[in-house]
Write an enzyme that holds these catalytic residues in place. Structure first.
Site, PDB file in Angstrom:
ATOM      1  CB  SER A 166      -1.102  -0.567   1.280  1.00  0.00           C
ATOM      2  OG  SER A 166      -2.570   0.827   0.798  1.00  0.00           O
ATOM      3  CG  ASP A 178      -6.294  -3.232  -3.743  1.00  0.00           C
ATOM      4  OD1 ASP A 178      -7.379  -2.337  -2.723  1.00  0.00           O
ATOM      5  OD2 ASP A 178      -5.335  -3.516  -3.269  1.00  0.00           O
ATOM      6  CG  HIS A 232      -5.868  -3.037   0.619  1.00  0.00           C
ATOM      7  ND1 HIS A 232      -4.713  -2.278  -0.452  1.00  0.00           N
ATOM      8  CD2 HIS A 232      -4.845  -2.185   1.473  1.00  0.00           C
ATOM      9  CE1 HIS A 232      -4.035  -1.363  -0.497  1.00  0.00           C
ATOM     10  NE2 HIS A 232      -3.764  -1.406   0.998  1.00  0.00           N
TER      11      HIS A 232
END
Length: 524
Positions: free
Chosen positions: A236, A464, A491
């Protein structure tokens, strides 16, 4: 106060190191690396420091950390770095570092970051060390997590709200679009910026907590760990750290796995709208699955799910729901936040259904506890600083919006992209805390200059919600690296138990072998 989807709560992609926006020439895998820059003599003492490893107990900042850090296989240390790299003889910061040594023939260290910005790399490494005991990655690498400057166990520590102020903030609606409502919200945001400044160490601290500085800390850490080249896993927002490091120190990279990425050329506005669309896509996928289950709280027609969700949650604006047996209440913002938390992973969908069903019956406990997870609230009522760090770091990493008309357009487009989050009261065009920040941004969107960078691996999940799939495609292209596409709705995916994904990631990390073009895996 601050819309946590305004600038990506779990990812970011403006991965520059103070380079200008430009469509720069791209490298090709295997091209010659530029000569390393001359080392700054003022940084010699930092690069030459020796880490003093010891037990991790004193580094714990939460009850969960206290449990996981008690593992005798873990050891911790503090890395000293300049607070301001322009003044290396001035004040310093101390970075918390945790590692588990390789259990087999060691290749080197695997540095990792979980995202945020504001997530604890120490907590991530401690968690993965338990799950990856038999993994070839844990056998061949020291698993190393660090808390970026300002985060968790690192000092100076970002601090903006005490626990009581956090509770008040979560109950604050900020849904009045009138001039008076906008003025009130902006006053709160200005106060928030001032509190962060006063409680975190002053403007000089807030000016130097961005990704620009974190990647320089990471290079000092690489040297302190004894690694000639960096091997890194970033989830991320951690992909921003990884790609920014690749641009700043391409000659020092061995391998990068970037999982849950965003396009580094996107503006903050583009990225925010796309992320909102990603969460609506995940909400729609949840609603379609829920409609096939008995007693779905959003009904049997997925096309009506958004309207049904709004009908269920909007009354909380005027009347919060009782939670935890009446000891607490569920606000409208927390109902939406709890839902967003559950959309990160399809495994949470049954919990979300139970939470929405309970809300329909007047009990907000489940959604409140989901929101507690998102907001980093422990069972003891104490808040960690991950969301505060997210806001502070975003304010120096992201483009700043200081025009109310531009802010209004961003909010309008975001609501249009994610109507399940629409409170129905209209656009509140208040400037967020970043507009009042005492330090300028230190990054801006651009095409990374990565000449000489060895092949990298980007992992992107098709569904995602937080970091849309196409952004991973774009980042892989920008870095001229490999891409692993993962079919599923969650995610990130690397080293999380899917054998297809984990085998490809492990092969790359250990043998530097990229998957073939078009490689795909599927989540169960």
């Amino acid at each position: 106060m601050f819309d946590r989807l305004r600038s990506v709560a779990v990812a970011a992609a403006s991965c520059s190191v103070a380079l200008v926006l430009a469509a720069c020439a791209q490298s090709t895998p295997g091209s010659a690396a530029p000569d390393p820059p001359e080392p700054d003599p003022g940084l010699t003492r930092f690069y030459e420091q020796q880490l003093s490893w010891g037990p991790c107990g004193e580094y714990a900042v939460s009850a969960m950390d206290q449990q996981t850090y008690a593992n005798p296989a873990l050891e911790c240390a503090r890395l000293e770095v300049p607070l301001d790299y322009a003044a290396p003889d001035g004040e310093t910061a101390r970075i918390g570092v945790l590692r588990q040594k390789a259990t087999g023939e060691r290749i080197g260290s695997l540095l990792m970051n979980p995202g945020g910005p504001g997530g604890s790399g120490m907590s991530l490494a401690a968690s993965l060390s338990g799950r990856l005991t038999e993994s070839p990655v844990a056998q061949r690498f020291d698993l190393v997590g660090f808390d970026p400057r300002g985060v968790g166990a690192s000092t100076p520590t970002i601090d903006c709200l005490n626990d009581a102020e956090w509770e008040a903030e979560r109950a604050d609606l900020d849904v009045d679009p009138s001039p008076e409502g906008v003025a009130q919200t902006e006053a709160e945001n200005q106060q928030y910026a001032q509190r962060c400044t006063d409680r975190s160490g002053g403007p000089e601290v807030l000016a130097n907590v961005g990704t620009r500085d974190v990647v320089r800390d990471m290079d000092i850490l690489r040297q302190a760990l004894g690694d000639e080249k960096l091997t890194y896993l970033g989830y991320s927002y951690g992909t921003r750290i990884g790609s920014a490091y690749a641009e700043a120190f391409p000659q020092n990279v061995r391998a990068l796995v970037l999982d849950g990425a965003l396009d580094p050329t996107q503006t903050t506005v583009e990225r925010t709208v796309d992320q909102n669309a990603g969460f609506q896509q995940a909400f729609d996928a949840y609603a379609a699955d829920c409609a096939t289950q008995p007693n779905c709280p959003l009904g049997t027609d997925p096309a009506q799910a958004t309207a049904n969700f709004q009908a269920l949650t909007r009354p909380l604006i005027d009347q919060p729901a009782a939670a935890e047996g009446g000891a607490r209440t569920l606000s409208y913002p927390d109902a939406v936040t709890g839902t967003i938390q559950a959309l990160y992973l399809s495994d949470y969908w049954p919990v979300l259904s139970r939470g929405l069903s309970a809300l329909a019956a007047g009990d907000g406990t489940i959604l409140l506890r989901l929101a507690d997870i998102y907001n980093d609230r422990g069972e003891d009522g104490h808040y960690g600083n991950s969301i505060e760090a997210f806001i502070v770091i975003s304010c120096v990493d992201e483009e700043r919006i200081t025009d109310r008309a531009e802010q209004a357009e961003l909010i309008r487009r975001s609501i249009e992209a994610a109507p399940f989050r629409d409170d129905g009261r209209g656009v509140v065009a208040a400037l967020d805390p970043c507009a009042f920040w005492p330090a300028p941004p230190t990054s801006e969107p651009h095409v990374p200059q990565v000449e000489g960078l060895p092949p990298t691996l980007t992992v992107s999940v098709t569904g995602d919600p937080a970091t849309p799939y196409q952004a991973g495609v774009d980042l892989a292209e920008a870095l001229n690296g490999g891409l692993l596409s993962v079919e599923g709705t969650q995610h990130t995916a690397a080293l999380q138990g899917n054998q297809c994904v984990d085998d490809i990631v492990s092969s790359y990390l250990i043998d530097l072998q990229l998957p073939p073009d078009g490689a795909r895996c599927a989540l169960q």
